[in-house]
Design a protein around this motif. Structure first.
Motif, PDB file in Angstrom:
ATOM      1  N   PRO A 225       0.822  -1.210   0.000  1.00  0.00           N
ATOM      2  CA  PRO A 225       0.000   0.000   0.000  1.00  0.00           C
ATOM      3  C   PRO A 225       0.861   1.267   0.000  1.00  0.00           C
ATOM      4  N   ILE A 226       0.487   2.233  -0.820  1.00  0.00           N
ATOM      5  CA  ILE A 226       1.169   3.521  -0.899  1.00  0.00           C
ATOM      6  C   ILE A 226       0.169   4.619  -0.545  1.00  0.00           C
ATOM      7  N   ILE A 227       0.486   5.418   0.444  1.00  0.00           N
ATOM      8  CA  ILE A 227      -0.359   6.558   0.788  1.00  0.00           C
ATOM      9  C   ILE A 227       0.253   7.804   0.163  1.00  0.00           C
ATOM     10  N   THR A 228      -0.520   8.490  -0.646  1.00  0.00           N
ATOM     11  CA  THR A 228      -0.061   9.716  -1.287  1.00  0.00           C
ATOM     12  C   THR A 228      -1.237  10.683  -1.365  1.00  0.00           C
ATOM     13  N   GLU A 229      -0.952  11.954  -1.669  1.00  0.00           N
ATOM     14  CA  GLU A 229      -2.037  12.939  -1.629  1.00  0.00           C
ATOM     15  C   GLU A 229      -2.719  13.146  -2.978  1.00  0.00           C
ATOM     16  N   SER A 230      -2.089  12.741  -4.070  1.00  0.00           N
ATOM     17  CA  SER A 230      -2.719  12.834  -5.394  1.00  0.00           C
ATOM     18  C   SER A 230      -1.995  11.905  -6.350  1.00  0.00           C
ATOM     19  N   VAL A 231      -2.684  11.508  -7.417  1.00  0.00           N
ATOM     20  CA  VAL A 231      -2.068  10.605  -8.387  1.00  0.00           C
ATOM     21  C   VAL A 231      -2.322  11.110  -9.803  1.00  0.00           C
ATOM     22  N   ASP A 237      -5.629   3.306 -11.785  1.00  0.00           N
ATOM     23  CA  ASP A 237      -6.096   1.918 -11.718  1.00  0.00           C
ATOM     24  C   ASP A 237      -5.320   1.078 -10.709  1.00  0.00           C
ATOM     25  N   TYR A 238      -4.348   1.660 -10.034  1.00  0.00           N
ATOM     26  CA  TYR A 238      -3.571   0.910  -9.042  1.00  0.00           C
ATOM     27  C   TYR A 238      -4.364   0.842  -7.732  1.00  0.00           C
ATOM     28  N   LYS A 239      -4.812  -0.368  -7.378  1.00  0.00           N
ATOM     29  CA  LYS A 239      -5.691  -0.562  -6.229  1.00  0.00           C
ATOM     30  C   LYS A 239      -4.954  -0.393  -4.897  1.00  0.00           C
ATOM     31  N   ASN A 240      -3.631  -0.490  -4.910  1.00  0.00           N
ATOM     32  CA  ASN A 240      -2.871  -0.387  -3.656  1.00  0.00           C
ATOM     33  C   ASN A 240      -2.568   1.044  -3.252  1.00  0.00           C
ATOM     34  N   ILE A 241      -2.950   2.023  -4.065  1.00  0.00           N
ATOM     35  CA  ILE A 241      -2.681   3.419  -3.764  1.00  0.00           C
ATOM     36  C   ILE A 241      -3.839   4.006  -2.947  1.00  0.00           C
TER      37      ILE A 241
END
Length: 245
Positions: A225-231, A237-241
């Motif tokens: 899992p990656i926690i970020t503020e925007s993509v 489509d990355y479910k782990n974000i």
């Protein structure tokens, strides 16, 4: 000559930090325009070279590692949002590991009402944890001054015997092609041990680091899992974000 060897020769030719024309590379390597284009396209995708307007080629600038104090002043709002989201995932009774990331540093003031134990190899973090009265354990080892942290065999030996409910790790860059990357091979060992010994691991990476590739690969982009503020659109489509709103 096989492509990998030819591409290595291209990098060697460019190693004097000079701009070289595509035509000169073709002449030196005695290859066709279609072959050089394939090689340059691959090297550009790997962020090893930069193709310039007018047909010039140069090595990509290698990102340098900033000090922890410098990084704390960069993208503060984004890092706070990410830290706040990370803290919301912690439950009372958890034992967590936080590494010497400027984003995990922002978690510390938000932990004061949590009944948890924090383990860290960061000198900066342990000082803050003490300041806020958060129960904590310091992992010692060789001092790395840039990140104000402990690495090396002592730190690695200690971490091998510790288990965590969750770990929260930073990184220096992330891309689809190269995955999650970091500057230091010794820090990779620490991060890998934390990932292996955590029931639920997380990477905390602000969006400014997307597209940046540093020396050492930590994991594929879709592994943890990656926690970020925007993509960007290509990551939607990355479910782990996990987005920090």
């Amino acid at each position: 000559m096989i492509p990998a060897m030819r591409q290595e020769k291209i990098l060697n030719i460019l190693s004097n930090d000079e701009i070289v024309s595509v035509e000169d590379l073709m002449d030196v390597l005695n290859i066709s325009i279609s072959t050089i284009r394939r090689d340059l396209s691959k090297l550009e995708k790997e962020s090893k070279i930069v193709l310039l307007h007018g047909g010039g080629v140069k090595l990509a600038q290698k990102p340098t590692e900033l000090s922890i104090t410098t990084k704390l002043d960069l993208n503060r709002d984004a890092k706070y949002l990410i830290a706040k989201k990370a803290v919301s995932l912690i439950q009372d009774g958890d034992v967590i590991f936080v590494d010497p990331s400027s984003t995990t540093y922002h978690m510390i003031p938000l932990l004061t009402d949590k009944n948890i134990t924090v383990i860290t190899n960061s000198i900066s973090h342990i000082n803050q944890l003490i300041h806020y009265g958060v129960p904590s354990i310091m992992v010692g080892g060789n001092i790395k001054s840039t990140t104000n942290s402990c690495i090396g065999p002592i730190a690695e030996s200690t971490l091998k015997d510790l288990n965590f409910n969750k770990c929260f790790l930073g990184a220096n860059g992330f891309t689809i092609q190269a995955g999650i990357t970091n500057h230091d091979i010794n820090e990779k060992v620490i991060k890998t041990l934390a990932l292996q010994n955590s029931a639920t691991p997380y990477f905390l990476i602000d969006s400014s680091k997307y597209g940046c590739i540093t020396m050492v690969k930590i994991a594929d982009l879709d592994t943890y899992p990656i926690i970020t503020e925007s993509v960007s659109e290509e990551l939607k489509d990355y479910k782990n974000i996990i987005l920090a709103y």
